[in-house]
Scaffold this motif. Structure first.
Motif, PDB file in Angstrom:
ATOM      1  N   MET A   1     -40.825   1.810 -10.734  1.00  0.00           N
ATOM      2  CA  MET A   1     -40.127   2.648 -11.746  1.00  0.00           C
ATOM      3  C   MET A   1     -40.691   4.074 -11.746  1.00  0.00           C
ATOM      4  SD  MET A   1     -37.534   1.738 -13.073  1.00  0.00           S
ATOM      5  CE  MET A   1     -36.856   2.771 -14.343  1.00  0.00           C
ATOM      6  N   GLU A   2     -42.045   4.134 -11.651  1.00  0.00           N
ATOM      7  CA  GLU A   2     -42.684   5.443 -11.679  1.00  0.00           C
ATOM      8  C   GLU A   2     -42.257   6.249 -10.461  1.00  0.00           C
ATOM      9  OE1 GLU A   2     -46.928   5.234 -12.047  1.00  0.00           O
ATOM     10  OE2 GLU A   2     -47.095   7.366 -11.580  1.00  0.00           O
ATOM     11  N   VAL A   3     -42.122   5.545  -9.324  1.00  0.00           N
ATOM     12  CA  VAL A   3     -41.704   6.223  -8.097  1.00  0.00           C
ATOM     13  C   VAL A   3     -40.312   6.808  -8.282  1.00  0.00           C
ATOM     14  CG1 VAL A   3     -40.993   5.777  -5.725  1.00  0.00           C
ATOM     15  CG2 VAL A   3     -43.161   4.891  -6.527  1.00  0.00           C
ATOM     16  N   VAL A   4     -39.409   6.021  -8.866  1.00  0.00           N
ATOM     17  CA  VAL A   4     -38.025   6.478  -9.055  1.00  0.00           C
ATOM     18  C   VAL A   4     -37.989   7.696  -9.968  1.00  0.00           C
ATOM     19  CG1 VAL A   4     -35.771   5.857  -9.966  1.00  0.00           C
ATOM     20  CG2 VAL A   4     -37.052   4.206  -8.612  1.00  0.00           C
ATOM     21  N   SER A   5     -38.744   7.634 -11.060  1.00  0.00           N
ATOM     22  CA  SER A   5     -38.714   8.770 -11.992  1.00  0.00           C
ATOM     23  C   SER A   5     -39.336  10.007 -11.353  1.00  0.00           C
ATOM     24  CB  SER A   5     -39.413   8.415 -13.308  1.00  0.00           C
ATOM     25  OG  SER A   5     -40.774   8.140 -13.076  1.00  0.00           O
ATOM     26  N   SER A   6     -40.366   9.799 -10.536  1.00  0.00           N
ATOM     27  CA  SER A   6     -40.978  10.941  -9.840  1.00  0.00           C
ATOM     28  C   SER A   6     -39.991  11.551  -8.851  1.00  0.00           C
ATOM     29  CB  SER A   6     -42.236  10.497  -9.088  1.00  0.00           C
ATOM     30  OG  SER A   6     -43.197  10.006  -9.980  1.00  0.00           O
ATOM     31  N   LEU A   7     -39.253  10.665  -8.158  1.00  0.00           N
ATOM     32  CA  LEU A   7     -38.271  11.160  -7.189  1.00  0.00           C
ATOM     33  C   LEU A   7     -37.163  11.943  -7.895  1.00  0.00           C
ATOM     34  CD1 LEU A   7     -37.266  11.226  -4.259  1.00  0.00           C
ATOM     35  CD2 LEU A   7     -35.996   9.121  -4.728  1.00  0.00           C
ATOM     36  N   LEU A   8     -36.717  11.410  -9.038  1.00  0.00           N
ATOM     37  CA  LEU A   8     -35.668  12.116  -9.783  1.00  0.00           C
ATOM     38  C   LEU A   8     -36.164  13.485 -10.247  1.00  0.00           C
ATOM     39  CD1 LEU A   8     -34.143   9.167 -11.855  1.00  0.00           C
ATOM     40  CD2 LEU A   8     -33.079  10.409  -9.965  1.00  0.00           C
ATOM     41  N   HIS A   9     -37.431  13.520 -10.635  1.00  0.00           N
ATOM     42  CA  HIS A   9     -38.032  14.799 -11.015  1.00  0.00           C
ATOM     43  C   HIS A   9     -38.042  15.753  -9.821  1.00  0.00           C
ATOM     44  CE1 HIS A   9     -40.584  17.725 -12.969  1.00  0.00           C
ATOM     45  NE2 HIS A   9     -41.521  17.587 -12.047  1.00  0.00           N
ATOM     46  N   GLY A  10     -38.353  15.189  -8.647  1.00  0.00           N
ATOM     47  CA  GLY A  10     -38.339  16.000  -7.425  1.00  0.00           C
ATOM     48  C   GLY A  10     -36.953  16.570  -7.154  1.00  0.00           C
ATOM     49  N   PHE A  11     -35.922  15.735  -7.318  1.00  0.00           N
ATOM     50  CA  PHE A  11     -34.544  16.214  -7.112  1.00  0.00           C
ATOM     51  C   PHE A  11     -34.202  17.316  -8.107  1.00  0.00           C
ATOM     52  CE2 PHE A  11     -32.642  14.119  -3.688  1.00  0.00           C
ATOM     53  CZ  PHE A  11     -33.018  12.790  -3.642  1.00  0.00           C
ATOM     54  N   SER A  12     -34.648  17.138  -9.361  1.00  0.00           N
ATOM     55  CA  SER A  12     -34.316  18.143 -10.377  1.00  0.00           C
ATOM     56  C   SER A  12     -34.951  19.486 -10.032  1.00  0.00           C
ATOM     57  CB  SER A  12     -34.759  17.673 -11.763  1.00  0.00           C
ATOM     58  OG  SER A  12     -36.177  17.670 -11.848  1.00  0.00           O
ATOM     59  N   LEU A  13     -36.145  19.429  -9.428  1.00  0.00           N
ATOM     60  CA  LEU A  13     -36.798  20.678  -9.023  1.00  0.00           C
ATOM     61  C   LEU A  13     -36.120  21.259  -7.785  1.00  0.00           C
ATOM     62  CD1 LEU A  13     -40.591  19.784  -9.427  1.00  0.00           C
ATOM     63  CD2 LEU A  13     -39.277  21.385 -10.820  1.00  0.00           C
ATOM     64  N   LEU A  14     -35.700  20.361  -6.873  1.00  0.00           N
ATOM     65  CA  LEU A  14     -35.139  20.819  -5.600  1.00  0.00           C
ATOM     66  C   LEU A  14     -33.833  21.575  -5.804  1.00  0.00           C
ATOM     67  CD1 LEU A  14     -35.209  20.758  -2.451  1.00  0.00           C
ATOM     68  CD2 LEU A  14     -33.862  18.664  -2.588  1.00  0.00           C
ATOM     69  N   LEU A 353     -44.963  19.457  -5.838  1.00  0.00           N
ATOM     70  CA  LEU A 353     -44.769  19.764  -4.421  1.00  0.00           C
ATOM     71  C   LEU A 353     -44.409  18.512  -3.635  1.00  0.00           C
ATOM     72  CD1 LEU A 353     -46.388  22.159  -2.057  1.00  0.00           C
ATOM     73  CD2 LEU A 353     -46.739  19.777  -1.500  1.00  0.00           C
ATOM     74  N   VAL A 354     -45.191  17.448  -3.851  1.00  0.00           N
ATOM     75  CA  VAL A 354     -44.986  16.220  -3.051  1.00  0.00           C
ATOM     76  C   VAL A 354     -43.583  15.667  -3.260  1.00  0.00           C
ATOM     77  CG1 VAL A 354     -45.710  13.827  -2.752  1.00  0.00           C
ATOM     78  CG2 VAL A 354     -47.430  15.615  -2.993  1.00  0.00           C
ATOM     79  N   TRP A 355     -43.176  15.541  -4.515  1.00  0.00           N
ATOM     80  CA  TRP A 355     -41.878  14.894  -4.777  1.00  0.00           C
ATOM     81  C   TRP A 355     -40.703  15.813  -4.474  1.00  0.00           C
ATOM     82  CZ3 TRP A 355     -41.665   9.972  -4.657  1.00  0.00           C
ATOM     83  CH2 TRP A 355     -42.822   9.237  -4.983  1.00  0.00           C
ATOM     84  N   THR A 356     -40.909  17.123  -4.560  1.00  0.00           N
ATOM     85  CA  THR A 356     -39.840  18.030  -4.143  1.00  0.00           C
ATOM     86  C   THR A 356     -39.664  17.979  -2.630  1.00  0.00           C
ATOM     87  OG1 THR A 356     -40.443  19.498  -5.973  1.00  0.00           O
ATOM     88  CG2 THR A 356     -38.957  20.391  -4.316  1.00  0.00           C
ATOM     89  N   VAL A 357     -40.768  17.905  -1.895  1.00  0.00           N
ATOM     90  CA  VAL A 357     -40.669  17.801  -0.428  1.00  0.00           C
ATOM     91  C   VAL A 357     -39.988  16.487  -0.040  1.00  0.00           C
ATOM     92  CG1 VAL A 357     -41.988  17.557   1.706  1.00  0.00           C
ATOM     93  CG2 VAL A 357     -42.606  19.324   0.080  1.00  0.00           C
ATOM     94  N   ILE A 358     -40.372  15.397  -0.712  1.00  0.00           N
ATOM     95  CA  ILE A 358     -39.739  14.106  -0.391  1.00  0.00           C
ATOM     96  C   ILE A 358     -38.252  14.164  -0.717  1.00  0.00           C
ATOM     97  CG2 ILE A 358     -39.652  11.673  -1.051  1.00  0.00           C
ATOM     98  CD1 ILE A 358     -42.710  11.754  -1.309  1.00  0.00           C
TER      99      ILE A 358
END
Lengths: 503, 151
Positions: A1-14, A353-358
């Motif tokens: 779940m934490e991974v998914v929310s981090s990824l969504l945060h990355g998308f929001s930044l991207l 940085l990490v989740w935006t790059v991913i």
């Protein structure tokens, strides 16, 4: 779940104009860099690095990552269209990709490469996201014996590339011998330089690849009857068909898995991943004799492998601070330049940085597919140009690409010499890909063998006692012996049936 | 066995022999691990063995293979001209620079080898090195050799 929310945060930044623009720019630059022989993604990133001083670190790393996986597809374009692998990762693709182009299916080959790259890149990025810490730990279990076994597995493809096993092995061993030119990496003494200083660095992969694949193919092609070599071009066949996808889907998935797992290993890289994926695909195919004549799965598997390997190579870089390939070594330098500390704490210290790059890797792979599927047909249009006009342009590209690699006139002479050799090899029906495989894998084979035996104080049992190395070598042995055992069994059964009938 | 195949096999055999012979001058074994000459020696030996296998093996004549590889008499002339031109171009690069040498080579190939028209030969001959110069020199900041005229 934490991974998914981090990824969504990355998308929001991207999804900000700057970051998306840098992602698109990276992908486009990567394709151009990959298509040009002489400039690889590591050189491309190194050239652009000074321009990003003072720039937003996230935007810069997003662009560099785009260059990395964009270059994997860029190398495919020239591999398929003109049989010049722009990158070492595209050598295996050129074997069947170019044959498909000669049969008028360049668009389909490029399209399948784009689809396989997208699937592999997406799944590889998902693997990076979910499994980075676990896989990074497993990668630490790989030492010299395991690398030796992996290289031997890659060398297995020497016997399989091209129709004639003996000729494939001969070319491969010639490549392995050429790899010994230069400085012995273990002791620092020189070998086979014949007093020539410019041979101290050995023979560059690019020189041999451009010479054998590019110059050699041009010389062989101008010898053929032009009307016989005219490419049949059908507009309706510019994209892969459903049948192409049906035969390639499992090859794509297998190549993805193989590429990702090998890409995770520091130093292994996408090149060996593409070799192993091709080898596996050919071994399990129901029509292995057709490999090398233009089969779609022989394009899909190595393409998938090299793209997922680029995602896999990010695993040790992000999770351990250890570069998985030449390009991630440059990327690592970029992260340090931006004041970041790669390693296990990067996920906690710089999550944006990490989740935006991913997130950018997911988006970038989609951009690659959206751009290149329609462009596949456009790239294939290049083959409408009469070959008599095309080959001088190819020769000019070869000259500029080889010179650009090391700014060396000696490399140009080597290219000309090996180009003539490539022509004679083609006349004698020798496969040229094993030459390249031997040259690329030779240093890793020798280093890992000598390091392993140094570790074991000269005992060869180290390759058996370590389970991973022993397991991989066992697979190699089975792959080599199985056809012999099967054939012997068939002969025995045939003889037994003969005796029964006679009785 | 075809002549080109036999010649190639003999060439590979000679290459293997020379390599293995030179490897004997290098250290064969180190304290625990092979020395500099170990792998080059055995690579050479294996190549010699494979070359002999190729030379000695009997293969049935395959009509399609023969037809595909058979070439009309004198057909090697064109590749020889292209290869010679490439060598001259490379020799000229150090003197004339990349642009001029490659432009001359491409023009000569298109006009005199492929017998294309002046317009096509000039446009491709000049346009290709210009475009490559733009990409490598200007775009990627990779230096290409410059001639006496500054380009």
């Amino acid at each position: 779940m934490e991974v998914v929310s981090s990824l969504l945060h990355g998308f929001s930044l991207l999804f900000q104009p700057d970051y998306i623009l840098f992602c698109i720019l990276g992908v486009l630059l990567g394709q151009l860099i990959g298509a040009l022989p002489g400039i690889g993604p590591s050189a491309g990133i190194a050239i652009l690095l000074p321009l990003t001083f003072g720039a937003d670190p996230i935007a810069s790393v997003v662009m560099f990552a785009g260059i990395y996986y964009g270059a994997q597809y860029g190398g495919t374009i020239t591999s398929v269209l003109v049989s010049i692998p722009g990158e070492s990762t595209s050598v295996m693709t050129s074997i069947d990709g170019y044959q498909l182009a000669r049969r008028g299916r360049a668009g389909a080959a490029l399209g399948m490469a784009a689809i396989a790259s997208f699937v592999a890149g997406t799944l590889g990025t998902a693997g990076l996201m979910l499994l980075a810490p676990t896989l990074a730990g497993m990668a630490l279990a790989f030492g010299p014996p395991e690398y030796f076994a992996l290289v031997v597995l890659g060398l297995l493809s020497l016997a399989l590339v091209g129709g004639d096993t003996v000729k494939g092995l001969m070319a491969g061993f010639a490549g392995l011998m050429l790899a010994t030119i230069g400085v012995d990496p273990q002791v620092g003494s020189t070998r086979y330089i014949f007093g020539q200083v410019w041979l101290l660095d050995g023979i560059e992969f690019l020189v041999l690849a451009v010479a054998l694949f590019g110059i050699g193919e041009v010389l062989a092609s101008v010898e053929r009857d032009p009307s016989a070599s005219k490419v049949e071009f059908r507009i309706s066949g510019v994209l892969p068909t459903r049948a192409d996808w049906v035969v390639s889907k499992w090859a794509t998935l297998r190549g993805t898995l193989i590429g990702f797992l090998i890409g995770v290993l520091p130093g292994a890289g996408a090149t060996i991943a593409s070799f192993v994926a091709y080898t596996v695909e050919r071994k399990i195919s129901s029509h292995p004799e057709k490999f090398g004549t233009g089969v779609m799965e022989a394009v899909a598997a190595p393409e998938a492998a090299n793209n997922s390997a680029s995602s896999g190579a990010m695993v040790p870089m992000l999770a351990l601070g250890v570069p998985g390939s030449n390009t991630t070594a440059i990327l690592l330098g970029a992260l340090i330049m931006f004041g970041l500390q790669p390693g296990p704490q990067l996920f906690e210290g710089a999550p944006d940085l990490v989740w935006t790059v991913i997130a950018s890797m997911f988006v970038g792979n989609l951009i690659l597919l959206v751009l290149n599927l329609p462009l596949a047909g456009l790239f294939a249009q290049l083959l409408r140009v009469p070959y008599a006009v095309l080959y001088p342009i190819i020769l000019a590209l070869c000259i500029s690409g080889v010179f650009a690699a090391q700014n060396s006139m000696d490399d140009l002479w080597l290219m000309a010499g090996f180009g003539v050799l490539g022509y004679f090899l083609r006349r004698a029906a020798f496969p040229v890909a094993p030459f390249i495989l031997g040259l690329v894998l030779g240093p890793m084979l020798e280093n890992s063998l000598r390091q392993s035996l140094t570790l074991s104080h000269g005992s060869p049992w180290i390759f058996v006692e370590r389970p991973i190395a022993g397991g991989i070598l066992g697979i190699v042995l089975v792959a080599l012996l199985l056809p012999v055992i099967t054939r012997s069994y068939q002969i025995l059964c045939g003889k037994a049936r003969g005796w029964t009938h006679a009785g | 066995m075809r002549r080109t195949e036999l010649a190639s096999a003999i060439g590979f055999c000679a290459f293997g022999l020379i390599w293995a012979a030179l490897a004997l001058k290098l250290p064969y074994m180190g304290e625990f691990a092979p020395g500099s000459g170990f792998l080059p020696f055995w690579f050479g030996v294996v190549l010699v063995g494979l070359s002999l296998v190729l030379i000695l093996r009997k293969r049935p004549a395959v009509a399609e293979e023969a037809a595909e590889t058979a070439l009309p008499a004198g057909s090697w002339h064109k590749p020889a001209v292209v290869a010679l031109g490439l060598a001259l171009c490379i020799a000229a690069i150090g003197w004339l620079g990349f642009m001029a040498a490659v432009a001359l080579y491409l023009f000569a190939l298109l006009k005199f080898v492929e017998h294309r028209g002046w317009v096509l030969s000039l446009s491709v001959g000049l346009g290709t090195p210009l475009l490559l110069g733009l990409v490598f020199r200007t775009g990627l900041e990779v230096p290409l050799p410059v001639g006496p005229w500054g380009f």
